[in-house]
Design an enzyme around this catalytic site. Structure first.
Site, PDB file in Angstrom:
ATOM      1  N   CYS A   1     -24.091  22.849   4.666  1.00 49.96           N
ATOM      2  CA  CYS A   1     -23.682  22.838   3.254  1.00 49.96           C
ATOM      3  C   CYS A   1     -24.795  23.299   2.320  1.00 49.96           C
ATOM      4  O   CYS A   1     -24.543  23.650   1.168  1.00 49.96           O
ATOM      5  CB  CYS A   1     -23.212  21.435   2.854  1.00 49.96           C
ATOM      6  SG  CYS A   1     -21.833  20.873   3.845  1.00 49.96           S
TER       7      CYS A   1
ATOM      8  N   HIS B   1     -23.195  21.070  -4.860  1.00 51.58           N
ATOM      9  CA  HIS B   1     -22.356  21.188  -3.661  1.00 51.58           C
ATOM     10  C   HIS B   1     -21.192  20.222  -3.829  1.00 51.58           C
ATOM     11  O   HIS B   1     -21.366  19.093  -4.295  1.00 51.58           O
ATOM     12  CB  HIS B   1     -23.178  20.831  -2.414  1.00 51.58           C
ATOM     13  CG  HIS B   1     -22.332  20.684  -1.195  1.00 51.58           C
ATOM     14  ND1 HIS B   1     -21.420  21.639  -0.818  1.00 51.58           N
ATOM     15  CD2 HIS B   1     -22.235  19.681  -0.284  1.00 51.58           C
ATOM     16  CE1 HIS B   1     -20.808  21.228   0.276  1.00 51.58           C
ATOM     17  NE2 HIS B   1     -21.274  20.047   0.625  1.00 51.58           N
TER      18      HIS B   1
ATOM     19  N   ASN C   1     -14.391  20.287   0.420  1.00 53.23           N
ATOM     20  CA  ASN C   1     -15.760  20.665   0.785  1.00 53.23           C
ATOM     21  C   ASN C   1     -15.714  21.967   1.591  1.00 53.23           C
ATOM     22  O   ASN C   1     -15.285  21.969   2.744  1.00 53.23           O
ATOM     23  CB  ASN C   1     -16.382  19.525   1.601  1.00 53.23           C
ATOM     24  CG  ASN C   1     -17.819  19.801   2.012  1.00 53.23           C
ATOM     25  OD1 ASN C   1     -18.311  20.921   1.882  1.00 53.23           O
ATOM     26  ND2 ASN C   1     -18.489  18.779   2.510  1.00 53.23           N
TER      27      ASN C   1
HETATM   28  O1  UT7 Z   1     -21.074  18.234   2.788  1.00 53.22           O
HETATM   29  C1  UT7 Z   1     -22.005  17.573   3.572  1.00 53.22           C
HETATM   30  C2  UT7 Z   1     -22.316  16.263   3.064  1.00 53.22           C
HETATM   31  N1  UT7 Z   1     -21.184  15.376   3.266  1.00 53.22           N
HETATM   32  C3  UT7 Z   1     -21.066  14.355   2.463  1.00 53.22           C
HETATM   33  O2  UT7 Z   1     -21.834  14.249   1.551  1.00 53.22           O
HETATM   34  C4  UT7 Z   1     -19.999  13.338   2.750  1.00 53.22           C
HETATM   35  C5  UT7 Z   1     -20.570  11.985   2.486  1.00 53.22           C
HETATM   36  N2  UT7 Z   1     -19.664  10.877   2.767  1.00 53.22           N
HETATM   37  C6  UT7 Z   1     -18.563  10.631   2.019  1.00 53.22           C
HETATM   38  O3  UT7 Z   1     -18.229  11.379   1.120  1.00 53.22           O
HETATM   39  C7  UT7 Z   1     -17.824   9.339   2.273  1.00 53.22           C
HETATM   40  O4  UT7 Z   1     -18.585   8.527   3.139  1.00 53.22           O
HETATM   41  C8  UT7 Z   1     -16.405   9.545   2.850  1.00 53.22           C
HETATM   42  C9  UT7 Z   1     -15.496  10.133   1.798  1.00 53.22           C
HETATM   43  C10 UT7 Z   1     -16.459  10.449   4.060  1.00 53.22           C
HETATM   44  C11 UT7 Z   1     -15.802   8.216   3.276  1.00 53.22           C
HETATM   45  O5  UT7 Z   1     -15.782   7.313   2.173  1.00 53.22           O
HETATM   46  P1  UT7 Z   1     -16.333   5.821   2.322  1.00 53.22           P
HETATM   47  O6  UT7 Z   1     -16.097   5.167   1.038  1.00 53.22           O
HETATM   48  O7  UT7 Z   1     -17.767   5.940   2.801  1.00 53.22           O
HETATM   49  O8  UT7 Z   1     -15.375   5.219   3.416  1.00 53.22           O
HETATM   50  P2  UT7 Z   1     -15.735   4.611   4.849  1.00 53.22           P
HETATM   51  O9  UT7 Z   1     -16.148   5.708   5.788  1.00 53.22           O
HETATM   52  O10 UT7 Z   1     -16.670   3.466   4.672  1.00 53.22           O
HETATM   53  O11 UT7 Z   1     -14.346   4.062   5.319  1.00 53.22           O
HETATM   54  C12 UT7 Z   1     -13.695   2.988   4.613  1.00 53.22           C
HETATM   55  C13 UT7 Z   1     -12.369   2.713   5.286  1.00 53.22           C
HETATM   56  C14 UT7 Z   1     -12.459   2.552   6.795  1.00 53.22           C
HETATM   57  O12 UT7 Z   1     -11.542   1.548   7.157  1.00 53.22           O
HETATM   58  P3  UT7 Z   1     -12.036   0.039   7.491  1.00 53.22           P
HETATM   59  O13 UT7 Z   1     -13.022   0.182   8.611  1.00 53.22           O
HETATM   60  O14 UT7 Z   1     -12.676  -0.442   6.204  1.00 53.22           O
HETATM   61  O15 UT7 Z   1     -10.780  -0.661   7.853  1.00 53.22           O
HETATM   62  C15 UT7 Z   1     -11.974   3.849   7.330  1.00 53.22           C
HETATM   63  O16 UT7 Z   1     -11.378   3.748   8.601  1.00 53.22           O
HETATM   64  O17 UT7 Z   1     -11.473   3.803   5.064  1.00 53.22           O
HETATM   65  C16 UT7 Z   1     -10.919   4.225   6.318  1.00 53.22           C
HETATM   66  N3  UT7 Z   1     -10.656   5.654   6.230  1.00 53.22           N
HETATM   67  C17 UT7 Z   1      -9.521   6.166   5.747  1.00 53.22           C
HETATM   68  N4  UT7 Z   1      -8.415   5.573   5.265  1.00 53.22           N
HETATM   69  C18 UT7 Z   1      -7.434   6.371   4.823  1.00 53.22           C
HETATM   70  C19 UT7 Z   1     -11.480   6.671   6.590  1.00 53.22           C
HETATM   71  N5  UT7 Z   1     -10.873   7.856   6.332  1.00 53.22           N
HETATM   72  C20 UT7 Z   1      -9.653   7.553   5.813  1.00 53.22           C
HETATM   73  C21 UT7 Z   1      -8.592   8.341   5.336  1.00 53.22           C
HETATM   74  N6  UT7 Z   1      -7.514   7.700   4.851  1.00 53.22           N
HETATM   75  N7  UT7 Z   1      -8.612   9.677   5.336  1.00 53.22           N
END
Ligand code: UT7
Length: 318
Positions: free
Chosen positions: A113, A245, A275
Site C-alpha cells: 500500500c 492511503h 482499499n
Molecule cells: O492497507 C494496508 C493497511 N491495512 C490497514 O490499515 C487495515 C487495518 N485494520 C483495519 O482497518 C481493521 O482492523 C479492520 C477493519 C480490518 C477490522 O476492524 P476491527 O474493528 O479491528 O475488527 P476486529 O478485527 O477486531 O473484529 C471484530 C469482530 C470480530 O468478531 P468477534 O471476535 O468480536 O466475535 C470479527 O470476527 O468483527 C468480526 N468481523 C466481522 N463481522 C462482520 C470481522 N470481519 C467482519 C465482517 N463482517 N466483514
C-alpha cells in the site's frame, strides 16, 4: 538542481461496482458492520479479462493528456503494484509497450500500500539528479485476484483501480520531501504467502491480523506526520490537503486529527473505492485535482502504510 513537479494526473476504475449488500449475500457480514468499522460502501472489481496493465494504461493515458505530454517524452516508467500481471516482465515494461515507449528505464516497485509513495519518491530522485526529465508514475492493482473471497475479515476491504501522475523537471517547487520506512519484523501481520499460509488461510491469498495492523498504522502515521513537518520546518496549518492511503476511514480520521485538519481538507475515496493498495493515493489525488479542490500551489501531504510493514510520506506543492 531542478525540482520535480507533478505536471498532470489521471485515474481509472473498472466498471463493475460491488456493494456491501452484494458481499453480505456471499459471506457473513453486513453493510452496517463494514461502514461502521471501515467507512467502505462499495468497491470496483476488474472484469474477467481486465488486467492490472489495462487499468494502468487507462490511468497513464489520462495523466499524459493532463500533463500535455507525449508518451515519447517520457524517460522513466515506474509502476507500483502488488498484483503484477506476470512474475516477470514487470508491469512497467508491459505498460511501456502499450504506450509505445522504447528504451527508457521501466520497473515495478513492490511496497504494497506504500508502493505509490515509494515510486514517487524514487522518480523525484531521478529528476532531481538529472537522470530523468519526465517520469510516468503509476499505482495499479487488481487486488480482487489475491483476495480470499471466503474470508469476511479481508474480502470486504479491497478493490481494484489505477492512478497515475506525470512528474517533470521544473524550476518551480514541486515535491518538497519524501520519507520512506520499512520494518520486515512485521512481515506476517499482512501478507500473501505461497510458502506456509497461516492455518485456515488459502495459499496465495491475503491474510491480515487487522487489529494489530490498525494499531501500528495509527501510531506509525502519527510519527511520520511529525517527521514530515519537522524536516520542512512547517506548521500543521501550512498543509492544505491530506491525501492519505485509503484503508480505513478511522485511520484517516486519526491522522487528520493529529494534523488539526477538518475532514473537508482530506481527500476521501475509501467509501467508493475500498482499499486499492498502491492505487489508492493516486486515485484520490486525481479525484481531488479533477473536481477542482486541489489547486496549483496548494501544499499536499500524501501518506501511506501497508504490508512489509512499509510506511512513507511525500510532501508536495501541486
Ligand atoms: O492497507 C494496508 C493497511 N491495512 C490497514 O490499515 C487495515 C487495518 N485494520 C483495519 O482497518 C481493521 O482492523 C479492520 C477493519 C480490518 C477490522 O476492524 P476491527 O474493528 O479491528 O475488527 P476486529 O478485527 O477486531 O473484529 C471484530 C469482530 C470480530 O468478531 P468477534 O471476535 O468480536 O466475535 C470479527 O470476527 O468483527 C468480526 N468481523 C466481522 N463481522 C462482520 C470481522 N470481519 C467482519 C465482517 N463482517 N466483514
Amino acid at each position: 538542481m531542478s525540482y520535480a513537479r507533478v505536471l498532470g494526473t489521471g485515474s481509472f476504475l473498472p466498471e463493475r461496482v460491488v456493494t456491501n449488500a452484494d458481499l453480505a449475500s456471499t459471506v457473513d457480514t453486513s453493510d452496517e458492520w463494514i461502514v461502521s468499522r471501515t467507512g467502505i460502501r462499495e468497491r470496483r472489481i476488474a472484469g474477467p479479462g481486465e488486467t492490472t496493465c489495462d487499468l494502468a494504461e487507462r490511468a497513464a493515458r489520462q495523466a499524459l493528456d493532463a500533463a500535455g505530454c507525449l508518451a515519447s517524452e517520457i524517460d522513466l516508467v515506474i509502476v507500483a503494484t502488488t498484483t503484477p500481471d506476470r512474475v516477470f516482465p514487470g508491469t512497467a515494461c508491459l505498460l511501456q509497450e502499450r504506450l509505445g515507449i522504447h528504451g527508457p528505464a521501466a520497473f515495478d516497485v513492490q511496497a504494497v500500500c506504500t508502493g505509490f509513495v515509494y515510486a514517487l519518491a524514487i522518480a523525484e530522485k531521478f529528476i532531481r539528479t538529472g537522470s530523468a526529465k519526465r517520469a510516468l508514475v503509476v499505482g495499479a492493482e487488481t487486488m480482487s485476484r489475491i483476495v480470499d473471497w471466503n474470508d469476511r475479515s479481508t474480502c470486504v476491504l479491497f478493490g481494484d483501480g489505477a492512478g497515475a501522475v506525470v512528474v517533470g523537471a521544473s524550476d518551480e517547487q514541486g515535491i518538497l520531501s519524501s520519507h520512506l520506512h520499512a520494518d520486515g519484523a512485521y512481515k506476517d501481520l499482512l501478507t500473501v504467502s505461497t510458502e506456509t499460509p497461516e492455518r485456515g488461510a488459502a495459499s496465495g491469498r491475503i491474510t491480515m491480523r487487522g487489529n494489530e495492523v490498525f494499531r501500528m498504522a495509527v501510531t506509525t502515521l502519527d510519527a511520520l506526520v511529525g517527521e514530515t513537518l519537522a524536516v520542512n520546518d512547517l506548521k500543521k496549518a501550512d498543509i492544505r490537503w491530506l491525501v492519505p492511503h485509503q484503508a480505513n476511514i478511522r485511520i484517516i480520521a486519526a491522522t487528520a486529527k493529529r494534523l488539526g485538519m477538518a475532514m473537508d481538507q482530506v481527500i476521501v475515496t475509501v467509501d467508493r473505492h475500498g482499499n486499492t493498495s498502491a492505487a489508492s493515493i493516486p486515485l484520490a489525488f486525481d479525484s481531488g485535482v479533477r473536481d477542482g479542490r486541489i489547486q496549483r500551489g496548494d501544499v499536499v501531504l500524501m501518506e501511506a502504510f501497508g504490508g512489509g510493514l512499509t510506511w512513507g510520506s511525500v510532501l508536495l506543492r501541486y
